[in-house]
Design a protein around this motif. Structure first.
Motif, PDB file in Angstrom:
ATOM      1  N   TYR A 204       0.837  -1.200   0.000  1.00  0.00           N
ATOM      2  CA  TYR A 204       0.000   0.000   0.000  1.00  0.00           C
ATOM      3  C   TYR A 204       0.880   1.261   0.000  1.00  0.00           C
ATOM      4  O   TYR A 204       0.608   2.220  -0.705  1.00  0.00           O
ATOM      5  CB  TYR A 204      -0.910  -0.005   1.237  1.00  0.00           C
ATOM      6  CG  TYR A 204      -1.888   1.139   1.239  1.00  0.00           C
ATOM      7  CD1 TYR A 204      -3.094   1.039   0.548  1.00  0.00           C
ATOM      8  CD2 TYR A 204      -1.591   2.327   1.883  1.00  0.00           C
ATOM      9  CE1 TYR A 204      -3.977   2.094   0.514  1.00  0.00           C
ATOM     10  CE2 TYR A 204      -2.468   3.395   1.857  1.00  0.00           C
ATOM     11  CZ  TYR A 204      -3.662   3.271   1.170  1.00  0.00           C
ATOM     12  OH  TYR A 204      -4.518   4.334   1.133  1.00  0.00           O
ATOM     13  N   ALA A 205       1.956   1.205   0.806  1.00  0.00           N
ATOM     14  CA  ALA A 205       2.862   2.357   0.855  1.00  0.00           C
ATOM     15  C   ALA A 205       3.456   2.618  -0.524  1.00  0.00           C
ATOM     16  O   ALA A 205       3.627   3.763  -0.947  1.00  0.00           O
ATOM     17  CB  ALA A 205       3.968   2.109   1.878  1.00  0.00           C
ATOM     18  N   GLN A 206       3.752   1.538  -1.221  1.00  0.00           N
ATOM     19  CA  GLN A 206       4.344   1.698  -2.555  1.00  0.00           C
ATOM     20  C   GLN A 206       3.311   2.209  -3.559  1.00  0.00           C
ATOM     21  O   GLN A 206       3.565   3.140  -4.310  1.00  0.00           O
ATOM     22  CB  GLN A 206       4.906   0.337  -3.015  1.00  0.00           C
ATOM     23  CG  GLN A 206       5.568   0.346  -4.374  1.00  0.00           C
ATOM     24  CD  GLN A 206       6.932   1.027  -4.358  1.00  0.00           C
ATOM     25  OE1 GLN A 206       7.461   1.343  -3.301  1.00  0.00           O
ATOM     26  NE2 GLN A 206       7.472   1.292  -5.536  1.00  0.00           N
ATOM     27  N   SER A 207       2.131   1.619  -3.541  1.00  0.00           N
ATOM     28  CA  SER A 207       1.171   1.921  -4.609  1.00  0.00           C
ATOM     29  C   SER A 207       0.331   3.156  -4.309  1.00  0.00           C
ATOM     30  O   SER A 207      -0.050   3.877  -5.221  1.00  0.00           O
ATOM     31  CB  SER A 207       0.251   0.718  -4.830  1.00  0.00           C
ATOM     32  OG  SER A 207      -0.467   0.448  -3.641  1.00  0.00           O
ATOM     33  N   MET A 238      11.127  -0.962   4.483  1.00  0.00           N
ATOM     34  CA  MET A 238       9.882  -1.123   3.713  1.00  0.00           C
ATOM     35  C   MET A 238      10.196  -1.282   2.234  1.00  0.00           C
ATOM     36  O   MET A 238       9.620  -2.127   1.542  1.00  0.00           O
ATOM     37  CB  MET A 238       8.986   0.108   3.902  1.00  0.00           C
ATOM     38  CG  MET A 238       8.423   0.222   5.296  1.00  0.00           C
ATOM     39  SD  MET A 238       6.646   0.030   5.323  1.00  0.00           S
ATOM     40  CE  MET A 238       6.190   1.500   4.516  1.00  0.00           C
ATOM     41  N   LYS A 239      11.106  -0.459   1.754  1.00  0.00           N
ATOM     42  CA  LYS A 239      11.465  -0.548   0.336  1.00  0.00           C
ATOM     43  C   LYS A 239      12.063  -1.921   0.028  1.00  0.00           C
ATOM     44  O   LYS A 239      11.747  -2.533  -0.987  1.00  0.00           O
ATOM     45  CB  LYS A 239      12.484   0.547  -0.021  1.00  0.00           C
ATOM     46  CG  LYS A 239      11.883   1.906  -0.324  1.00  0.00           C
ATOM     47  CD  LYS A 239      12.996   2.903  -0.582  1.00  0.00           C
ATOM     48  CE  LYS A 239      12.475   4.219  -1.089  1.00  0.00           C
ATOM     49  NZ  LYS A 239      12.122   4.188  -2.515  1.00  0.00           N
ATOM     50  N   GLU A 240      12.929  -2.396   0.927  1.00  0.00           N
ATOM     51  CA  GLU A 240      13.559  -3.698   0.677  1.00  0.00           C
ATOM     52  C   GLU A 240      12.513  -4.803   0.599  1.00  0.00           C
ATOM     53  O   GLU A 240      12.594  -5.690  -0.246  1.00  0.00           O
ATOM     54  CB  GLU A 240      14.570  -4.007   1.784  1.00  0.00           C
ATOM     55  CG  GLU A 240      15.850  -3.217   1.647  1.00  0.00           C
ATOM     56  CD  GLU A 240      16.789  -3.404   2.822  1.00  0.00           C
ATOM     57  OE1 GLU A 240      17.934  -2.956   2.704  1.00  0.00           O
ATOM     58  OE2 GLU A 240      16.387  -3.976   3.858  1.00  0.00           O
ATOM     59  N   ARG A 241      11.536  -4.732   1.481  1.00  0.00           N
ATOM     60  CA  ARG A 241      10.539  -5.804   1.490  1.00  0.00           C
ATOM     61  C   ARG A 241       9.616  -5.708   0.283  1.00  0.00           C
ATOM     62  O   ARG A 241       9.127  -6.714  -0.209  1.00  0.00           O
ATOM     63  CB  ARG A 241       9.783  -5.810   2.818  1.00  0.00           C
ATOM     64  CG  ARG A 241      10.697  -6.243   3.967  1.00  0.00           C
ATOM     65  CD  ARG A 241       9.910  -6.690   5.169  1.00  0.00           C
ATOM     66  NE  ARG A 241       9.110  -5.616   5.710  1.00  0.00           N
ATOM     67  CZ  ARG A 241       9.469  -4.849   6.724  1.00  0.00           C
ATOM     68  NH1 ARG A 241      10.616  -5.052   7.304  1.00  0.00           N
ATOM     69  NH2 ARG A 241       8.683  -3.895   7.159  1.00  0.00           N
ATOM     70  N   ARG A 246       8.091  -8.228  -4.627  1.00  0.00           N
ATOM     71  CA  ARG A 246       7.709  -8.070  -6.031  1.00  0.00           C
ATOM     72  C   ARG A 246       8.640  -8.782  -6.993  1.00  0.00           C
ATOM     73  O   ARG A 246       8.221  -9.274  -8.015  1.00  0.00           O
ATOM     74  CB  ARG A 246       7.726  -6.584  -6.385  1.00  0.00           C
ATOM     75  CG  ARG A 246       6.562  -5.842  -5.819  1.00  0.00           C
ATOM     76  CD  ARG A 246       6.471  -4.504  -6.459  1.00  0.00           C
ATOM     77  NE  ARG A 246       5.228  -3.864  -6.091  1.00  0.00           N
ATOM     78  CZ  ARG A 246       4.710  -2.844  -6.729  1.00  0.00           C
ATOM     79  NH1 ARG A 246       5.329  -2.343  -7.769  1.00  0.00           N
ATOM     80  NH2 ARG A 246       3.580  -2.311  -6.343  1.00  0.00           N
ATOM     81  N   TYR A 247       9.946  -8.744  -6.674  1.00  0.00           N
ATOM     82  CA  TYR A 247      10.898  -9.128  -7.711  1.00  0.00           C
ATOM     83  C   TYR A 247      11.737 -10.357  -7.374  1.00  0.00           C
ATOM     84  O   TYR A 247      12.419 -10.879  -8.234  1.00  0.00           O
ATOM     85  CB  TYR A 247      11.838  -7.952  -8.018  1.00  0.00           C
ATOM     86  CG  TYR A 247      11.071  -6.723  -8.394  1.00  0.00           C
ATOM     87  CD1 TYR A 247      10.290  -6.708  -9.552  1.00  0.00           C
ATOM     88  CD2 TYR A 247      11.084  -5.588  -7.589  1.00  0.00           C
ATOM     89  CE1 TYR A 247       9.549  -5.586  -9.895  1.00  0.00           C
ATOM     90  CE2 TYR A 247      10.353  -4.467  -7.935  1.00  0.00           C
ATOM     91  CZ  TYR A 247       9.588  -4.461  -9.077  1.00  0.00           C
ATOM     92  OH  TYR A 247       8.855  -3.368  -9.410  1.00  0.00           O
ATOM     93  N   ASP A 248      11.731 -10.838  -6.130  1.00  0.00           N
ATOM     94  CA  ASP A 248      12.537 -12.014  -5.814  1.00  0.00           C
ATOM     95  C   ASP A 248      11.795 -13.252  -6.307  1.00  0.00           C
ATOM     96  O   ASP A 248      10.722 -13.592  -5.802  1.00  0.00           O
ATOM     97  CB  ASP A 248      12.770 -12.081  -4.298  1.00  0.00           C
ATOM     98  CG  ASP A 248      13.741 -13.208  -3.941  1.00  0.00           C
ATOM     99  OD1 ASP A 248      13.700 -14.257  -4.615  1.00  0.00           O
ATOM    100  OD2 ASP A 248      14.526 -13.033  -3.003  1.00  0.00           O
ATOM    101  N   GLY A 284       8.571 -11.836   5.602  1.00  0.00           N
ATOM    102  CA  GLY A 284       9.695 -11.506   6.451  1.00  0.00           C
ATOM    103  C   GLY A 284       9.472 -11.834   7.902  1.00  0.00           C
ATOM    104  O   GLY A 284      10.292 -11.503   8.734  1.00  0.00           O
ATOM    105  N   GLY A 285       8.374 -12.424   8.216  1.00  0.00           N
ATOM    106  CA  GLY A 285       8.175 -12.869   9.581  1.00  0.00           C
ATOM    107  C   GLY A 285       7.718 -11.796  10.535  1.00  0.00           C
ATOM    108  O   GLY A 285       7.581 -12.050  11.718  1.00  0.00           O
ATOM    109  N   ALA A 286       7.484 -10.580  10.042  1.00  0.00           N
ATOM    110  CA  ALA A 286       7.115  -9.516  10.977  1.00  0.00           C
ATOM    111  C   ALA A 286       5.846  -9.857  11.721  1.00  0.00           C
ATOM    112  O   ALA A 286       5.645  -9.437  12.837  1.00  0.00           O
ATOM    113  CB  ALA A 286       6.945  -8.209  10.230  1.00  0.00           C
TER     114      ALA A 286
END
Ligand code: SF4
Ligand code: SF4
Ligand code: FES
Length: 379
Positions: A204-207, A238-241, A246-248, A284-286
């Motif tokens: 959501y933060a990204q989009s 957040m950016k890393e996740r 999306r891309y991994d 990521g287990g958060a």
């Protein structure tokens, strides 16, 4: 007026040069003032002295004078700062101190700006979504989960970070699509919350919040008076996740095979969600550890996404199965509201939410706080 602090300190008051922006939404200019400054004073003190002497109509927003309300944000010698936390001793005696309003927000008058952009962004940020299947009072959080996001909750909403961010500082056109660093850390805080049922915070933060506009200049972190590591601890993870998700290709494949990221929709999670809702354990287990998974064993983690290591770690903190007193429902009226019985009730104000038959302090055996060290599992 009491003892002159300068005389008490044995040092005479000095005259200092100030330049303050005066004007309103139609325009304005810097105006010069020569004003007395005493030892130990902050910029806000000097503004108050000006208001008390030669500029009674100088508009300035402030409240606590203790760096806690976030009202007195201004730009001092070009740097976004709190007026009440900027000591005059940080400037050379010969230096002219220039005070201007926050540049990113429209001026109302003098040093007061209209920061309602931030309130709109706050409204747009999806609120904490409690898990549908855990009743209020059954929520249990581990201390480690509380501490993880504590840094972000220190925010005093001074909006200095919003003001300094180049994405919107001189670019009003970006404002509709960009929530800004203050709300990125709000999203990060909720993303770390083990009981938050929305598991699409980073997407959501990204989009929808414009996370992608941020190019990690760290200016927001630099000006934060609460020393919140906005970029290092909030934005970058957040950016890393987002990138991982999306891309991994391995993450993508794992999600497909194990059907991770599929938790039942609730009214709380369906509001803003665009597409499938994903489980915290998958990301990521958060969300994999924490009270929701144990409070009555009802918090849902989809199929193969369950992270048993995180689960074991969670168990080491608090004994979730310990008997604790359950909160009793407060006395509510037929409409489900606490009655306002100031005139008829035999006690002042509304009934206690703990029940009126409970007296404080509670005996220690009734306290439901468990120190993380206290409930070590037996091996
Ligand atoms: S790090 Fe990102 S959010 Fe912070 S000021 Fe720079 S661009 Fe803005
Ligand atoms: S994150 Fe820091 S700079 Fe931004 S609003 Fe909160 S306290 Fe102010
Ligand atoms: S007056 Fe409250 S933070 Fe400055």
């Amino acid at each position: 007026m009491g003892t002159d602090p300068q005389q008490a300190a044995g040092k005479p008051a000095a005259k200092r040069q100030f330049r303050i922006w005066r004007g309103d939404e139609t325009g304005g200019d810097l105006k010069d003032y020569t004003v007395e400054v005493n030892e130990g004073e902050v910029v806000l003190d000097v503004i108050h002295r000006l208001q008390a002497t030669e500029a009674p109509d100088l508009a300035c927003r402030w409240n606590c004078k203790a760096g806690k309300c976030g009202s007195c944000s201004m730009e001092i010698n070009g740097k976004p700062r709190l007026g009440c936390m900027t000591r005059m001793s940080t400037f050379e005696e010969s230096e002219t101190v220039t005070v201007t309003p926050l540049r990113t927000f429209p001026v109302i008058r003098d040093l007061v700006t209209d920061v309602s952009f931030n309130y709109e962004k706050a409204r747009e940020t999806p609120a904490f979504a409690p898990p549908a299947d855990v009743a209020p009072g059954d929520y249990r959080m581990q201390q480690v989960d509380v501490e993880r996001s504590q840094e972000f909750r220190k925010c005093i909403e001074c909006f200095l970070c919003q003001n300094v961010c180049h994405v919107i500082r001189d670019h009003d056109e970006n404002k509709p699509a960009f929530s800004g660093p203050r709300y990125f850390i709000r999203a990060a805080e909720l993303d770390m919350h083990p009981l938050d049922a929305r598991t699409d915070r980073r997407e959501y933060a990204q989009s929808d919040m414009g996370l992608g506009f941020c190019n990690i200049t760290k200016c927001c972190t630099e000006v934060c008076p609460e020393h919140i590591k906005i970029t290092d601890n909030g934005i970058i993870p957040m950016k890393e996740r987002v990138v991982d998700r999306r891309y991994d290709p391995l993450v993508w494949l794992g999600n497909k095979i194990f059907r991770r990221g599929q938790v039942p929709q609730t009214s709380a999670t369906s509001g803003h969600s665009s597409g499938a809702v994903t489980s915290g354990a998958a990301q990521g287990g958060a969300h994999a550890h924490g009270g929701g998974s144990h409070a009555g064993g009802v918090h849902s983690h989809a199929g193969g996404s369950h992270d048993s290591a995180a689960e074991r770690q969670a168990q080491q903190g608090v004994n979730w199965h310990r008997e604790v007193p359950h909160p009793t429902a407060p006395a509510v009226d037929a409409n489900g509201k606490l009655p306002l019985t100031e005139l008829t009730f035999n006690k002042a104000a509304a009934p206690s939410p703990f029940g009126d038959d409970v007296t404080f302090p509670l005996p220690p055996e009734h306290l439901n706080f468990a120190h993380p060290q206290q409930d070590e599992p037996k091996h």
